[in-house]
Write an enzyme that holds these catalytic residues in place. Structure first.
Site, PDB file in Angstrom:
ATOM      1  CE  LYS A  93      -5.848   0.671  -0.683  1.00 20.64           C
ATOM      2  NZ  LYS A  93      -5.157   1.289   0.463  1.00 20.64           N
ATOM      3  CG  ASP A 140      -1.734   1.237   1.338  1.00 17.46           C
ATOM      4  OD1 ASP A 140      -2.494   1.495   0.416  1.00 17.46           O
ATOM      5  OD2 ASP A 140      -1.597   1.950   2.356  1.00 17.46           O
ATOM      6  CE  LYS A 141       0.488   7.360  -2.955  1.00 13.26           C
ATOM      7  NZ  LYS A 141       0.967   8.433  -2.023  1.00 13.26           N
ATOM      8  CB  THR A 142      -0.997   6.806   1.669  1.00 14.32           C
ATOM      9  OG1 THR A 142      -1.212   7.249   0.335  1.00 14.32           O
ATOM     10  CG2 THR A 142      -0.944   7.991   2.611  1.00 14.32           C
ATOM     11  CG  ASP A 147      -2.082   2.248   6.553  1.00  7.42           C
ATOM     12  OD1 ASP A 147      -3.003   1.419   6.436  1.00  7.42           O
ATOM     13  OD2 ASP A 147      -2.227   3.458   6.300  1.00  7.42           O
ATOM     14  CB  THR A 194      -2.010   4.232  -4.136  1.00  8.41           C
ATOM     15  OG1 THR A 194      -2.389   5.461  -3.520  1.00  8.41           O
ATOM     16  CG2 THR A 194      -1.759   4.471  -5.616  1.00  8.41           C
ATOM     17  N   GLY A 195      -5.093   4.543  -3.652  1.00  2.00           N
ATOM     18  CA  GLY A 195      -6.291   5.233  -4.106  1.00  2.00           C
ATOM     19  C   GLY A 195      -5.979   6.555  -4.764  1.00  2.00           C
ATOM     20  CG  ASP A 227      -4.385  -1.333   3.581  1.00  2.00           C
ATOM     21  OD1 ASP A 227      -5.068  -0.770   2.709  1.00  2.00           O
ATOM     22  OD2 ASP A 227      -3.375  -0.828   4.086  1.00  2.00           O
TER      23      ASP A 227
END
Length: 718
Positions: free
Chosen positions: A582, A401-403, A601, A554-555, A605
């Protein structure tokens, strides 16, 4: 961008459509789910490494490390005279034990005590396996010592004229088994030792701030919203938020990182961490079983109790060896009886049943798993489900996941562009002055950037938040604005062409753009982006070096995702994905035949973490980490994923090395003990069988201990 309201200032920036995804902040992680562990507070008991009960089920149900240790030492003491007065041992070693009235009864009497006392855990366990119709290791051990006990008494009583004086073997066999299980239980108890160590991180008392000063109270009396004083060198008594002061905190016991971290007003601090250099006042947010530390304890406890496919394989191997030994024993007795040698038939059969004990096999998997779990915990990797450890070696792709995972989740000023005749540092100083009264993440990023450049912003007054557009303040008699495109439109301001060209490039890569205006004149602009963790670059490169692909979900808008992916050289990107979708991306990768590890995170998720072969949550203590992920990284360093990969591969090699060694010993020694090569003069004597069995156990235990040489250091990954 979400709206953030702080105290009396509601600070809203319109960052433009392109930037909206970049700086979208997720809600703060919820408080940890209550951890069902021993409450680590005042009055808590810290057990030594040998006093705890490790297993709640299985072959060691209800057995403590101390029990095996105590029985081993007493059995060993009783075994010395049994071995010394054994005629067979005296004959082998060439000495004559002293003879006196009753000396011949020393081995039978002490041997019986050893059988009933030292052998009790195995006899009970074997009986339970027999009742459950699930023969395994304990039944094999029970069978071996029972056969040796019965054969020895027959010899001692002179029944049938047999020469089956196995008292010394019985004594050493029980002692060896107890020693092996003590070693195993100590290793399996290492995670419990880690629990005790975690509990010990909490102080027994805390300084609660009252209307009249401070009062020292037991930690168990603290409640959420209490204000506590933490002095230099003291440990945090609970989770909380710093309200006054700042200090360098040692968080190594939680994150595995030795470097201290500066915590000031508004920053969260965790129970058990140490304020190293200054006093701080902290508002308590979680106590007792709700703290992150208690959550970590729960995860370690669950890791201890979880079973695994490989351990089931060892149990199946033990069941196979039980039937193998039983059938071999029956065939041995029949064959030697038909050859006309009943005493030899009994001797060979007893030897087969005694040395078929799979103690080395019983150590093979539990030792490796226990040591792996302990090593992982020391590196800040909490293995909640042992299956995750085993599966990690087979993973083809890691989906991040990105953020908040690959990035910090916090905006960071990346560029400044000033209009003609305006100094860039002066522009940033003015922007920081306008933003100085706001606690919005964007405002903090601008003020922080000015401070990092050693700029002194002028004094601002009359701060006003313009909902959805930006902020306004008076600086040196001028009315200045900071905001996004909506603010430009409202004020009728137009960017100079050269500045517009620069800001367009920023937007194309997904940056948020804020303009600084003096009345209707645009003085310049700044760009802010979600900062990529430096550790992420190392993590991605190291995974790819190990032949594992890296993907990102990512969103955020596609241009934002592509910019981060290009920076990190990620293999595949899924952008503009809703949190609820996701897990579909995980399923999409799995549909291609790939085994997926998902790293998130731990906030939204959970479906993806649960669907992946291995779910890895960054940030201990969140509800998602507790429920959905098989692994939790105590810190937020994505490089810790490499520790899982390396540990999984190393532990798998050790498991199979031990399984091959342990089963290979039994498969080879049982036929030799049965006398299949007797025609060639090769017969495995009971004494040789016992020695080889002991050697096999020691080899397996030492081989598992070699895992401790594996250094799991996230900062040293390549």
């Amino acid at each position: 961008m979400q709206d953030h309201t702080h105290h009396n200032h509601a600070h809203h920036h319109d960052d433009g459509s392109a930037a909206g995804g970049t700086l979208t902040r997720r809600p703060a992680p919820p408080a940890p789910a209550p951890a069902k562990t021993v409450q680590p507070h005042a009055g808590h008991a810290h057990h030594g490494g040998d006093d705890h009960t490790v297993h709640t089920s299985g072959q060691h149900a209800g057995h403590s490390t101390a029990m095996f240790k105590n029985r081993f030492w007493l059995t060993l003491a009783l075994s010395v005279p049994v071995v010394y007065f054994s005629p067979m041992v005296g004959h082998i070693l060439g000495y004559m034990a002293p003879m006196f009235p009753g000396s011949a009864w020393i081995p039978p009497v002490l041997g019986t005590v050893i059988f009933l006392y030292g052998g009790q855990p195995f006899l009970k366990g074997g009986l339970q396996e027999l009742k459950d119709r699930r023969p395994g290791m304990m039944l094999l051990i029970a069978m071996a010592i029972t056969v040796a006990f019965a054969a020895s008494w027959i010899t001692s009583l002179g029944i049938g004229g047999f020469d089956l004086d196995f008292w010394w073997e019985l004594a050493l066999l029980v002692a060896i088994m107890l020693l092996g299980h003590w070693i195993e239980m100590r290793a399996l108890g290492s995670a419990q030792g880690a629990l005790d160590a975690l509990a010990a991180l909490l102080p027994d008392e805390a300084e609660r701030i009252t209307d009249t000063g401070t009062a020292t109270v037991p930690v168990s009396e603290l409640r959420p919203d209490d204000l506590v004083l933490v002095r230099p060198g003291a440990r945090m008594p609970a989770d909380g938020t710093v309200t006054d002061g700042q200090a360098e905190f040692d968080e190594s016991m939680i994150t595995g990182e030795s470097k201290t971290v500066l915590r000031g007003p508004g920053d969260a601090v965790v129970a058990g961490t140490v304020a190293t250099d200054s006093s701080v006042r902290v508002r308590v947010t979680a106590v007792g079983d709700d703290t992150a530390l208690a959550g970590i304890q729960r995860l370690v406890a669950e890791a201890q109790a979880s079973s695994s496919r490989a351990q089931a394989l060892a149990d199946r191997a033990a069941a196979f060896l039980f039937y193998f030994a039983a059938i071999a024993g029956v065939l041995t007795f029949i064959a030697w009886t038909l050859l006309g040698s009943v005493p030899e038939a009994v001797t060979r059969t007893v030897t087969v049943l005694v040395i078929a004990c799979p103690h080395a096999l019983g150590l093979a998997i539990p030792l490796v798993i226990a040591i792996s779990t302990e090593q992982a915990a020391r590196a800040g990797v909490l293995i909640k489900n042992r299956m995750a450890l085993e599966r990690m070696r087979t993973v083809d792709v890691v989906l991040f996941d990105k953020t908040g995972t690959l990035t910090t989740g916090e905006p960071q000023l990346t560029d400044i562009a000033a209009a003609e005749g305006v100094n860039a540092d002066g522009l940033l100083a003015l922007a920081a002055a306008v933003e100085s009264d706001s606690e919005h993440p964007v405002a903090r990023a601008i003020v922080r950037a000015a401070r990092d450049r050693n700029l002194e912003p002028p004094t601002a007054g009359s701060f006003t938040s313009l909902t959805g557009r930006g902020v306004r303040a008076n600086v040196d008699g001028r009315t200045l604005h900071v905001g996004g495109p909506a603010l430009l439109r409202e004020l009728g301001a137009v960017e100079p062409p050269t500045l517009a060209e620069v800001t367009r490039r920023w937007m194309d890569r997904g940056a948020a753009v804020l303009h600084v205006l003096d009345g209707g004149r645009v003085l310049g602009a700044v760009s802010l982006e979600d900062a990529v963790r430096q550790e992420s670059r190392q993590a991605v490169a190291a995974l790819q070096n190990r032949g594992i692909k890296v993907a990102m979900v990512t969103g955020d808008a596609r241009q934002v995702a592509q910019a981060v992916a290009a920076d990190l050289r990620i293999d595949e990107v899924f952008a503009e994905v809703l949190p609820a979708d996701k897990d579909k991306k995980v399923a999409e990768l799995q549909a291609r035949g790939l085994k997926v590890a998902m790293v998130g995170d731990g906030v939204n998720d959970s479906p993806a973490l649960a669907r992946a072969e291995v779910g890895i949550a960054i940030g201990a203590g969140t509800d998602v980490a507790m429920e959905s992920a098989g692994v939790v990284l105590a810190g937020n360093d994505p490089r810790a994923v490499l520790s899982m990969v390396d540990l999984s591969r190393a532990s798998y090699r050790k498991m199979w090395q031990n399984l091959v060694w342990a089963t290979g010993y039994n498969v080879l020694s049982v036929p030799l003990a049965a006398g299949v090569l007797a025609f060639a003069g090769i017969v495995l004597s009971p004494a040789a069988g016992a020695v080889l069995m002991s050697a096999s156990t020691i080899v397996v235990a030492l081989n598992a201990q070699l895992l401790r040489r594996l250094k799991l250091n996230p900062s040293g990954v390549r």
